[in-house]
Design a protein around this motif. Structure first.
Motif, mmCIF file in Angstrom:
data_model
loop_
_atom_site.group_PDB
_atom_site.id
_atom_site.type_symbol
_atom_site.label_atom_id
_atom_site.label_comp_id
_atom_site.label_asym_id
_atom_site.label_seq_id
_atom_site.Cartn_x
_atom_site.Cartn_y
_atom_site.Cartn_z
ATOM 1 N N GLU A 206 0.807 -1.223 0.000
ATOM 2 C CA GLU A 206 0.000 0.000 0.000
ATOM 3 C C GLU A 206 0.843 1.277 0.000
ATOM 4 O OE1 GLU A 206 -0.614 -2.596 2.107
ATOM 5 O OE2 GLU A 206 -2.242 -3.321 0.823
ATOM 6 N N SER A 207 2.056 1.215 0.569
ATOM 7 C CA SER A 207 2.771 2.472 0.831
ATOM 8 C C SER A 207 4.118 2.618 0.135
ATOM 9 C CB SER A 207 2.982 2.622 2.344
ATOM 10 O OG SER A 207 3.817 1.574 2.833
ATOM 11 N N TRP A 208 4.613 1.590 -0.550
ATOM 12 C CA TRP A 208 5.997 1.649 -0.996
ATOM 13 C C TRP A 208 6.242 2.692 -2.087
ATOM 14 C CZ3 TRP A 208 8.333 0.125 -5.734
ATOM 15 C CH2 TRP A 208 7.492 -0.470 -6.672
ATOM 16 N N LYS A 209 5.172 3.151 -2.722
ATOM 17 C CA LYS A 209 5.352 4.167 -3.758
ATOM 18 C C LYS A 209 5.137 5.589 -3.249
ATOM 19 C CE LYS A 209 4.739 1.693 -8.046
ATOM 20 N NZ LYS A 209 4.077 1.702 -9.370
ATOM 21 N N ASN A 210 4.759 5.734 -2.003
ATOM 22 C CA ASN A 210 4.554 7.080 -1.459
ATOM 23 C C ASN A 210 5.853 7.862 -1.376
ATOM 24 O OD1 ASN A 210 1.858 6.478 -1.198
ATOM 25 N ND2 ASN A 210 1.995 5.941 0.975
ATOM 26 N N ASN A 211 6.928 7.140 -1.081
ATOM 27 C CA ASN A 211 8.255 7.761 -0.999
ATOM 28 C C ASN A 211 9.164 7.064 -2.016
ATOM 29 O OD1 ASN A 211 10.818 8.653 -0.425
ATOM 30 N ND2 ASN A 211 10.768 8.142 1.739
ATOM 31 N N PRO A 212 9.459 7.711 -3.152
ATOM 32 C CA PRO A 212 10.244 7.048 -4.205
ATOM 33 C C PRO A 212 11.677 6.738 -3.810
ATOM 34 C CG PRO A 212 9.930 9.364 -4.725
ATOM 35 C CD PRO A 212 9.064 9.078 -3.533
#
Length: 497
Positions: A206-212
């Protein structure tokens, strides 16, 4: 009440320990405020924090476990403040804003690490040294996020981040990043569990793409850990690697496959075979072969070639039955199917680059793929591949290996292979502009070696067929190649007979 100026903040640092901790806690709250209208307040908080660190002596800064916990929260908040978001990394002006934040945060980290250096010189050093990893984890993540060349970094922010990393290694008395992560010796526990623990909340579906930056920090950090340390962290590193490789973006697929490849190279085969992990890896990587991106195919084939020995470790042929097909057979069959109609040069080169390794891997069992290999070899030898001629040179290398391993099946293909090789020699000899002279010599030498091997496989039949060509050929380059073949005696030992 929040301090409005650096002077008021500094005065708070002059009170008792509770006041100091409260002042730092307020800084965490101000830095963690994500509301757009409070962006300027977060900038002011950085200045106030810098003044507070300057005004506080190191002995009070690291006094007691409670203070260390608060400082750990501060370093986490600073790392999160400087971290890029997906929107910022993709926006036209977003990267400059992130880089500016990184420079400010980096300078604060340098101040804090300077206090650590001062504390190390004191006899009280041992009271806080064991807990410095709580501060080191966020600082490390920040340093790696901004020291690598990315869309959100600038030369200046990279320089500051590298200084932070150097200061961090010095403060933790580590000679290298690998020593920082794994420990400088067997007795010392490394800080990789702390780092991966901080990254874990941002490494789920769910969150791994929030912070590149997270995927790059994870990947770069993983590459620093080798045998024998990596196997003990397998359960922590395998799921994120599979998650990244399973993304729809080619860039992420490549990054994930490179992580998986590092795991294959640095984790013992027994650990990978346990719980069927090797099969899971194989199927995850194999599916990428259906995507026609040369950079991805390159990463996938390199990984698979190192995975085959692990997968086939338990296979033992007893001799009384047909040898079972292997994973290598399955992959070679698929890439040959893709190679035949492929017209894009980058993909042709990528496939051809790895074909010799597959023939070496299968050895005599390459006969299972002879018909398709023959079509690929003759087809690729006909097409000019650019000044470096990488594809045709690799195809000639493949043909040499094929003849050495499967020589009893070569004589029936004599005419087809001879025509393809002679056509190549004539094309290269007639070329005057496209192919550089060193590459032309290499092509002619490899083609001549293939003709000599073909002559050995056919018990001298090539010499008889070439005798007629010499009488009618007027090109001296072609004639020289034919003469070399004719002057080479048939020697069965060349083929290992």
């Amino acid at each position: 009440m929040e301090p409005d100026s650096a002077e008021e903040t500094a005065r708070e640092g002059e009170g008792c320990l509770g006041d100091l901790g409260q002042a730092f806690s307020k800084m965490v709250h101000r830095l963690s405020d994500r509301e757009p209208r409070r962006a300027s307040a977060r900038g002011d908080a950085l200045k106030d924090l810098g003044a507070l660190i300057d005004a506080t002596e190191w002995d009070r800064l690291f006094e007691g476990s409670k203070m260390l916990e608060i400082l750990a929260q501060v370093t986490k908040a600073l790392e999160k403040y400087a971290a890029p978001s997906n929107e910022e990394a993709g926006a036209r002006g977003g990267h400059s804003e992130v880089a500016g934040k990184a420079e400010e945060v980096g300078l604060l980290y340098l101040k804090l690490l300077g206090k650590v250096e001062a504390a190390k010189k004191s006899p009280l050093c041992s009271t806080w040294k064991a807990d410095v990893s709580h501060l080191a984890g966020p600082v490390y993540i920040f340093a790696i996020s901004h020291s690598l060349k990315q869309s959100w970094t600038t030369p200046r922010s990279q320089e500051v981040a590298r200084k932070v990393l150097t200061s961090l290694l010095q403060a933790t008395e580590c000679n290298s990043v690998a020593g920082f992560l794994c420990g400088e010796n067997e007795e010392e526990r490394g800080r990789f569990p702390v780092v991966i623990g901080l990254l874990k909340p941002d490494l789920n579906k769910e969150s791994w793409k929030n912070n590149p930056a997270v995927k790059h920090v994870f990947s770069w950090t993983l590459q620093q850990i080798t045998r024998p340390w990596l196997s003990q962290h397998l359960e922590r590193i395998l799921p994120p690697s599979l998650l990244i490789s399973d993304d729809y973006q080619t860039e992420n697929k490549v990054l994930g496959v490179q992580c998986l490849h590092h795991i294959v190279l640095n984790v013992p085969a027994a650990d990978l075979l346990q719980y069927n992990r090797a099969q899971v890896l194989y199927h995850a990587i194999f599916n990428h072969l259906y995507i026609s991106e040369h950079c991805l195919i390159q990463a996938v084939l390199l990984c698979l070639l190192d995975l085959f020995p692990i997968l086939e470790k338990s296979l033992h042929w007893k001799g009384e039955a047909v040898r079972p097909t292997t994973h290598c057979d399955e992959v070679l069959q698929l890439i040959l199917t893709h190679m035949e109609p492929e017209h894009r040069l980058l993909l042709r080169r990528t496939y051809a680059r790895h074909l010799p390794a597959f023939v070496k891997r299968l050895g005599i069992l390459t006969v299972r793929h002879m018909k398709r290999l023959e079509r690929v070899i003759t087809g690729y030898l006909e097409v000019y591949d650019g000044p470096e001629e990488e594809a045709r040179l690799k195809i000639l290398e493949t043909l040499k290996l094929l003849m050495q391993y499967t020589w009893p099946r070569i004589s029936c293909r004599l005419v087809i292979l001879l025509k393809a090789l002679l056509k190549l020699v004539c094309d290269v000899a007639r070329d005057t502009n496209l192919i550089p002279e060193p590459v032309k010599k290499a092509l002619l030498q490899e083609a001549t070696d293939c003709l000599i091997l073909l002559d050995h496989c056919s018990q001298g039949q090539v010499k008889g067929l070439l005798a007629r060509v010499v009488l009618t050929c007027t090109d001296s380059t072609v004639v020289n190649c034919i003469r070399k073949v004719q002057q080479n005696p048939v020697d069965a030992s060349v083929l290992g007979i």
